[in-house]
Enzyme design. Structure first.
Site, PDB file in Angstrom:
ATOM      1  N   HIS A  55      36.999  33.821  42.096  1.00 49.73           N
ATOM      2  CA  HIS A  55      38.378  34.299  42.233  1.00 49.73           C
ATOM      3  C   HIS A  55      39.283  33.748  41.134  1.00 49.73           C
ATOM      4  O   HIS A  55      40.033  34.486  40.493  1.00 49.73           O
ATOM      5  CB  HIS A  55      38.889  33.901  43.617  1.00 49.73           C
ATOM      6  CG  HIS A  55      40.153  34.577  44.041  1.00 49.73           C
ATOM      7  ND1 HIS A  55      41.393  34.047  43.772  1.00 49.73           N
ATOM      8  CD2 HIS A  55      40.372  35.726  44.730  1.00 49.73           C
ATOM      9  CE1 HIS A  55      42.324  34.844  44.295  1.00 49.73           C
ATOM     10  NE2 HIS A  55      41.734  35.874  44.876  1.00 49.73           N
ATOM     11  N   ASN A 145      47.142  40.761  51.856  1.00 52.27           N
ATOM     12  CA  ASN A 145      46.371  41.992  51.987  1.00 52.27           C
ATOM     13  C   ASN A 145      46.235  42.477  53.423  1.00 52.27           C
ATOM     14  O   ASN A 145      45.226  43.069  53.792  1.00 52.27           O
ATOM     15  CB  ASN A 145      44.971  41.792  51.400  1.00 52.27           C
ATOM     16  CG  ASN A 145      45.007  41.406  49.951  1.00 52.27           C
ATOM     17  OD1 ASN A 145      45.929  41.757  49.229  1.00 52.27           O
ATOM     18  ND2 ASN A 145      44.003  40.665  49.517  1.00 52.27           N
TER      19      ASN A 145
END
Length: 403
Positions: A55, A145
């Site tokens: 990430h 999200n």
């Protein structure tokens, strides 16, 4: 970005990347990593910056991957550097206390921009205190999200930190798709989310010298951090408040984003640089850019590019490293488009998927396309090769369908 790069490419700026670490050996990040990175994950050494999640490496590439090196992608601020501050483990989990320590560390170093593509639903006075203690540092964070259903939520009705902190030095970013619409997974909020940036099918650097596509508000956030680095390279005296106002005040308004954020638009670094230059020395002490370099980056002693233009002008390439070649000199990939259908599979039934890949290079060659799937178990994630194809790039272009 070509518009923004006509003023600056971020020379002299360092963006702290508070995340899962960084692949220090990635070729597209060579020379882009500042010294002094640190690991705050409990039970690991302070100098272990390795990124087993991927990430942080992906985020770092969007901010400052090298330009004009014939590799993969180009960062928003390719002359800037990144400082990896590891706070997430290999499962993407971390403690508020570790994040706060990283925020303090970056602020104490005097870094002006921190990218923290992370967040959670709980309040944290420790986290809020670390941000409040460094008003000269801009903390760029994601909107989130959505929850377990993968559908974006209204942050005005629920707490997401650090996004919901109403500080002048916090910028909260939602994600848009290729049509400048809010990505379905992206959180939003007329009062809590500041602006949107691209966050769907973002290709960037990944451990083991790879490039992968990812999506999320985590991928949108580094676009804004890169924009902040460009603006500070042009006008280092900007305060965090001025920097935030400039970023929010120059968005591209989009009908599909109206009422979903404070600004109601998508980030536009070129517009921000144009306004900064047009303001002159009369707007809050902001003068002309300190390094108005030509648009195409390159090596020079003053941080600006060499004056000789490349043989074939064009936008920076953005393509996965897996689009390699067999035989002859490797072509420079000009564009790569991948469409997968269906995008999501729901339920336990078998779900056949088709990938259509279109590649355009600067000369004919034979390309190799590899499709991999990331599978995660309880302890670790691994990449599994699903398909490999060779394709003749006649006239420098080709398309391939993989089922």
């Amino acid at each position: 970005l070509l518009d923004a790069w006509s003023f600056t490419q971020g020379a002299g700026q360092t963006v702290a990347v508070v995340d899962s670490g960084l692949d220090l050996d990635h070729d597209d990040l060579a020379g882009q990593v500042a010294a002094g990175g640190r690991n705050f994950v409990q039970g690991t050494g302070p100098n272990d910056l390795s990124d087993t999640l991927g990430h942080g490496t992906h985020v770092a590439g969007t901010i400052a991957a090298r330009a004009n090196n014939g590799l993969g992608v180009v960062g928003v601020a390719p002359f800037a550097k990144v400082l990896p501050l590891r706070v997430l483990n290999s499962q993407g989990q971390g403690l508020d206390s570790a994040v706060a320590q990283a925020f303090d560390y970056a602020g104490d170093l005097g870094l002006r921009v921190v990218n923290a593509s992370l967040g959670g639903p709980a309040d944290s006075q420790t986290l809020a205190g670390a941000i409040a203690a460094h008003p000269d540092t801009l903390y760029v964070v994601p909107a989130g999200n959505g929850d377990v259903d993968g559908i974006g939520d209204n942050n005005d009705a629920r707490r997401v930190l650090p996004c919901n902190l109403s500080y002048a030095n916090v910028v909260c970013v939602g994600a848009t798709d290729a049509h400048d619409r809010r990505a379905p997974f992206s959180n939003y909020g007329a009062a809590s989310v500041d602006l949107f940036a691209p966050g769907v099918d973002i290709v960037s650097t990944f451990p083991a010298d790879r490039y992968v596509f990812q999506y999320g508000t985590s991928m949108a956030t580094p676009h804004v951090s890169g924009e902040a680095a460009l603006l500070l390279a042009a006008a280092p005296s900007l305060s965090s408040h001025e920097l935030k106002d400039l970023i929010l005040g120059t968005v591209d308004p989009r009908p599909g984003l109206s009422g979903l954020s404070v600004s109601g638009g998508r980030a536009n670094a070129g517009a921000a640089l144009r306004r900064l230059v047009g303001a002159g020395a009369d707007r809050g002490g902001m003068g002309q850019p300190s390094n108005p370099c030509p648009a195409i980056p390159g090596p020079a002693a003053d941080g600006c590019p060499v004056p000789t233009p490349p043989p074939t002008p064009g936008p920076p390439q953005e393509s996965p490293a897996s689009a390699g070649v067999a035989g002859g000199a490797p072509p420079r990939v000009r564009s790569l488009n991948v469409r997968v259908s269906p995008r999501r599979c729901r339920g336990p039934r078998t779900c056949p998927r088709t990938a259509r890949i279109a590649i355009a290079g600067d000369h004919p060659a034979t390309g190799r396309v590899t499709i991999e799937l990331r599978r995660c178990g309880e302890r670790r994630c691994r990449w599994v090769s699903l398909a490999r194809r060779s394709v003749a790039m006649a006239a420098g272009k080709a398309s391939v369908t993989v089922r």
